[in-house]
Design a protein around this motif. Structure first.
Motif, PDB file in Angstrom:
ATOM      1  N   SER A   1      25.712 -40.402  -5.722  1.00 38.53           N
ATOM      2  CA  SER A   1      24.524 -41.193  -6.076  1.00 38.53           C
ATOM      3  C   SER A   1      24.868 -42.678  -6.075  1.00 38.53           C
ATOM      4  O   SER A   1      24.080 -43.512  -5.638  1.00 38.53           O
TER       5      SER A   1
ATOM      6  N   GLN B   1      22.083 -45.472  -6.016  1.00 34.19           N
ATOM      7  CA  GLN B   1      21.276 -45.009  -7.150  1.00 34.19           C
ATOM      8  C   GLN B   1      22.074 -45.070  -8.441  1.00 34.19           C
ATOM      9  O   GLN B   1      23.279 -45.282  -8.430  1.00 34.19           O
ATOM     10  N   ARG B   2      21.376 -44.827  -9.556  1.00 33.53           N
ATOM     11  CA  ARG B   2      22.036 -44.731 -10.854  1.00 33.53           C
ATOM     12  C   ARG B   2      23.040 -43.567 -10.764  1.00 33.53           C
ATOM     13  O   ARG B   2      22.694 -42.497 -10.252  1.00 33.53           O
TER      14      ARG B   2
END
Ligand SMILES: Cc1cc2nc3c(=O)[nH]c(=O)nc-3n(C[C@H](O)[C@H](O)[C@H](O)COP(=O)(O)O)c2cc1C
Ligand code: SF4
Length: 440
Positions: free
Chosen positions: A204, A209-210
């Motif tokens: 991720s 992304q987080r």
């Protein structure tokens, strides 16, 4: 004790030069012992670019099936913690239908006290990068992402240098050594969150992304980076592949034990007389590592935390019962993990140590599942209160908390925390007893 200043890492005797480093703003060369007992695979001297070229050509001129058989026969298991067979990951990735696949080298190395990946990145970069290309050939992946923690600036520099060298010598990039196989590297500088070392959070993070842990299945080898089949492997696992191709899978399997083949790198901390990076055959007695290679302890030590914060707490009297391999550690109730060793001195309160483990988990938790997100903080609060007041911990409540963490957590950050805590409760009962309610 390693420390970080002005973008550089320091360890070993640099601790005695802190003032000089700060005032002159100069970087000292990092120094630590490197030695092996048994077979030197990962600590052998650099054999030259030509030898890596020969290994790569041997691999790329054979069929992927032939090379896959060698890796299978080698019995190589992942060195990043879980010990999963490398051949299965590669085969799963290859067999999963997709237009593109990836190899990800996990060089996030967040375990406090671990620096074996750093050693490999800086001192054996060819083994790591050629290992990634071999993995790419086996998994039918043409892109290799190398994810290195930003606190390792020297590693990033060295790896970039060697990637350039491989490309210039037609050993990476398009149509490697006229074999028809192409492999391109991409470097990602990680930003220092422990959870980014967990393979799905890492994916991720690469995607921007987080870094939240993903539910498995599907496993990364089936659905990984950008939902495409991806082999995520530790630096040390990948660095073994060139040796396996060079010497054959059966030879590799003859080193170590029947279930844990090959060697293991072990990082020893500053409480040893000879802190450093040591390579031993799997199955080597832990006492050889501690007393012979490490030269014993500088001051009285009551336990060793082996395998990172989620590894086991090994009391000193267990040293002679343990050999360095996945199975013996598991059988004795510990975890080999990445095999970093952090010593707990006799004078250091165990209660404070386990409080710190809860605090570390609370700080690093990705927050996706509640046992870890809430449980780590509640555990820290209980231990802190017991340490700083007359409060006595309800043992039943504490055991329930550990059980909830162990069986209810989505990944091994929350799920692995109970292991060292339970070891502490088992082996240091007398020391911890005053902080718990009396049971009738
Ligand atoms: C919280 C957490 C942190 C982790 N950190 C690392 C890490 O820094 N490096 C690593 O190789 N594996 C790390 N792992 C294990 C990875 O999820 C994964 O199992 C590993 O990269 C697979 O490689 P291997 O099969 O070569 O061991 C971590 C796991 C957890 C739960
Ligand atoms: S155990 Fe912790 S780190 Fe792992 S998924 Fe749950 S909240 Fe995230």
């Amino acid at each position: 004790m390693p420390f970080h200043f002005a973008g550089k890492n320091y360890s070993g005797n640099a601790i005695n030069s802190i003032k000089e480093i700060k005032s002159k703003k100069t970087a000292l060369t990092d120094q630590y012992n490197v030695d092996s007992k048994g077979t030197a695979i990962l600590t052998r001297d650099f054999t030259g670019l030509k030898s890596y070229s020969t290994i790569l050509k041997k691999c790329l001129n054979a069929s992927a099936e032939e090379i896959q058989t060698e890796v299978k026969q080698s019995g190589l298991k992942g060195r990043g913690g879980a010990g999963f067979p490398m051949a299965i990951k590669l085969e799963t990735c290859r067999k999963t239908d997709a237009d593109q696949r990836f190899i990800v080298c996990n060089a996030d190395e967040g375990d406090p006290g671990a620096y074996s990946d750093r050693y490999l990145l800086e001192k054996q970069p060819h083994a790591v990068l050629v290992g990634m290309i071999i993995a790419g050939f086996l998994a039918n992946a043409n892109v290799g992402v190398i994810y290195i923690r930003a606190e390792y600036p020297e590693s990033i520099e060295e790896i970039n240098k060697v990637i350039k060298e491989l490309i210039e010598n037609n050993l990476a990039g398009d149509n490697i050594a006229e074999s028809g196989f192409s492999f391109h590297f991409k470097m990602i500088k990680a930003q220092g969150a422990y959870i980014c070392g967990e393979e799905t959070a890492l994916l991720s993070s690469i995607e921007g992304q987080r870094p939240e842990v993903r539910v498995r299945p599907p496993y990364p080898a089936q659905q990984g980076l950008f939902n495409l089949p991806t082999v995520v492997s530790n630096v040390e696992t990948l660095a073994n592949l060139p040796y396996i191709i060079e010497n054959g899978g059966k030879h590799f399997a003859s080193i170590g034990t029947s279930k844990s083949s090959g060697t293991k790198l072990i990082s020893l901390d500053g409480y040893f007389n000879k802190p450093g990076m040591y390579e031993v055959d799997m199955g080597t007695s832990l006492s050889v590592v501690v007393n012979e290679l490490g030269g014993g302890f500088r001051e009285p030590v009551k336990a060793m935390h082996i395998g990172g914060p989620l590894g086991g707490l090994v009391p000193i009297h267990k040293i002679n019962d343990l050999t360095v391999d996945f199975e013996t550690f598991a059988k004795e109730g510990f975890l080999l993990g990445h095999a970093s060793v952090v010593c707990i001195p006799e004078k250091f309160p165990l209660l404070l140590y386990i409080e710190h483990l809860f605090e570390f988990t609370a700080h690093e938790s990705c927050g996706k599942c509640f046992p870890c997100r809430l449980g780590s903080t509640r555990g820290k609060e209980m231990l802190q209160k017991a340490r700083t007041s007359d409060y006595k911990i309800d043992k039943q409540l504490f055991d329930d908390l550990l059980e909830t963490l162990e069986i209810g957590s989505l990944c091994m950050l929350g799920g692995g925390l109970p292991l060292p805590v339970k070891n502490a409760l088992d082996y240091f009962k007398e020391e911890l007893k005053p902080h718990f309610q009396k049971t009738t």
